[in-house]
Design a protein around this motif. Structure first.
Motif, short mmCIF file in Angstrom:
data_model
loop_
_atom_site.label_atom_id
_atom_site.label_comp_id
_atom_site.label_asym_id
_atom_site.label_seq_id
_atom_site.Cartn_x
_atom_site.Cartn_y
_atom_site.Cartn_z
N VAL A 140 26.75 -45.03 65.50
CA VAL A 140 26.01 -44.31 64.65
C VAL A 140 24.93 -45.41 64.62
N SER A 188 25.89 -37.40 62.88
CA SER A 188 26.76 -36.42 61.22
C SER A 188 28.03 -37.11 61.60
N VAL A 189 28.19 -37.23 60.47
CA VAL A 189 29.37 -38.14 60.08
C VAL A 189 30.65 -36.82 60.41
N ASP A 190 30.37 -36.17 59.93
CA ASP A 190 30.99 -35.13 60.47
C ASP A 190 32.03 -34.76 62.13
N VAL A 236 28.95 -48.87 63.67
CA VAL A 236 28.15 -48.65 62.86
C VAL A 236 27.12 -49.84 63.22
#
Ligand code: ADP
Ligand code: ADP
Length: 225
Positions: A39, A193-195, A206
């Motif tokens: 991410v 998307s974190v989910d 990250v």
């Protein structure tokens, strides 16, 4: 050796005064079997890192290895993009058979292997359908099957579900999680998307803004089925 080793890698596009630093300096080990979610803000170099691991680009400095070797395009890693990029006028089976052909699988073995791959992504029995006749979610399943063709054990996915509706996305996430935990394949998955990251990943990396370095590297210690 890890499945993927990234050692002091930087990557620039262009030359001289026009050069854009896209990534690094970055070091990262990805052990075999890990589901790494990547991410970071737009422009942090996520796609660039995938391209380096896929062998589509060669690092400007440092070294990327896959199972200890320099990656070659289409050889070690299967790649899935946001758009499925299938041949629409071909059948589902033909799209996958083509990848098997590139992987050197003899013609006679291809139909059985196609069926096996389709079964793994929940599309058993669809080999004869035209690609343009199936839904976007099914097309992305075909793209995943194609990426796995030839026994590849490294899957690189660049926001593969971002263009799908919520329900389809959820189903594909569940199925991808099953495929990856059953086969022990190594995955690198870019998402916003974190989910999605928490649901799919065994580890999250990250990248920081600007030319990405690692800002955060955390295991995701959730039970996986
Ligand atoms: P992300 O996937 O995190 O959005 P990218 O790897 O696509 O990041 O891009 C990182 C940086 O490199 C950005 O500044 C982007 O504009 C630049 N970049 C990416 N691809 C190219 C390219 N082919 N030519 C020039 N610059 C590029
Ligand atoms: P994504 O969000 O999937 O990374 P982008 O829209 O950022 O897609 O980029 C699409 C394509 O354009 C990628 O192949 C990327 O390498 C390329 N690209 C991105 N930024 C630049 C840039 N500044 N110059 C040239 N190509 C770029």
């Amino acid at each position: 050796t890890p499945a993927v080793a990234v050692r002091e890698v930087t990557h620039r596009y262009g030359r001289g005064a026009d050069a854009v630093t896209a990534l690094g300096p970055l070091s990262l080990d990805i052990p075999a079997g890990e589901f790494l979610v990547l991410v970071g803000p737009s422009g942090s170099g996520k796609s660039t890192l995938l391209r380096l691991i896929a062998g589509f680009e060669h690092a400007s400095s440092g070294e990327v290895t896959v199972h200890g070797r320099t990656p070659e395009p289409g050889r070690q890693a299967g790649v899935v993009f946001q758009q499925p990029r299938l041949f629409p006028w071909r059948t589902v089976g033909e799209n996958i058979a083509l990848a098997l052909r590139y992987a050197g699988v003899p013609r006679a073995e291809r139909p059985a292997r196609v069926e096996e791959l389709l079964e793994r992504v929940g599309l058993a029995g669809t080999a004869r359908r035209r690609t343009w006749q199936i839904s976007g979610g099914q097309q992305q399943r075909v793209a995943i099957a194609r990426a796995l063709a030839g026994g590849k054990d490294l899957l690189l996915l660049d926001e593969p579900f971002a263009a799908l509706d919520a329900l389809t996305r959820e189903r594909l996430q569940e199925d991808l999680r099953t495929v990856s935990s059953r086969t022990g394949i190594t995955s690198v998955f870019v998402t916003h998307s974190v989910d999605e990251a928490v649901f799919l990943g065994t580890r999250a990396v990250v990248l920081s803004a600007g030319p990405g370095t690692v800002a955060l590297d955390v295991p995701i210690p959730l039970p996986r089925t």
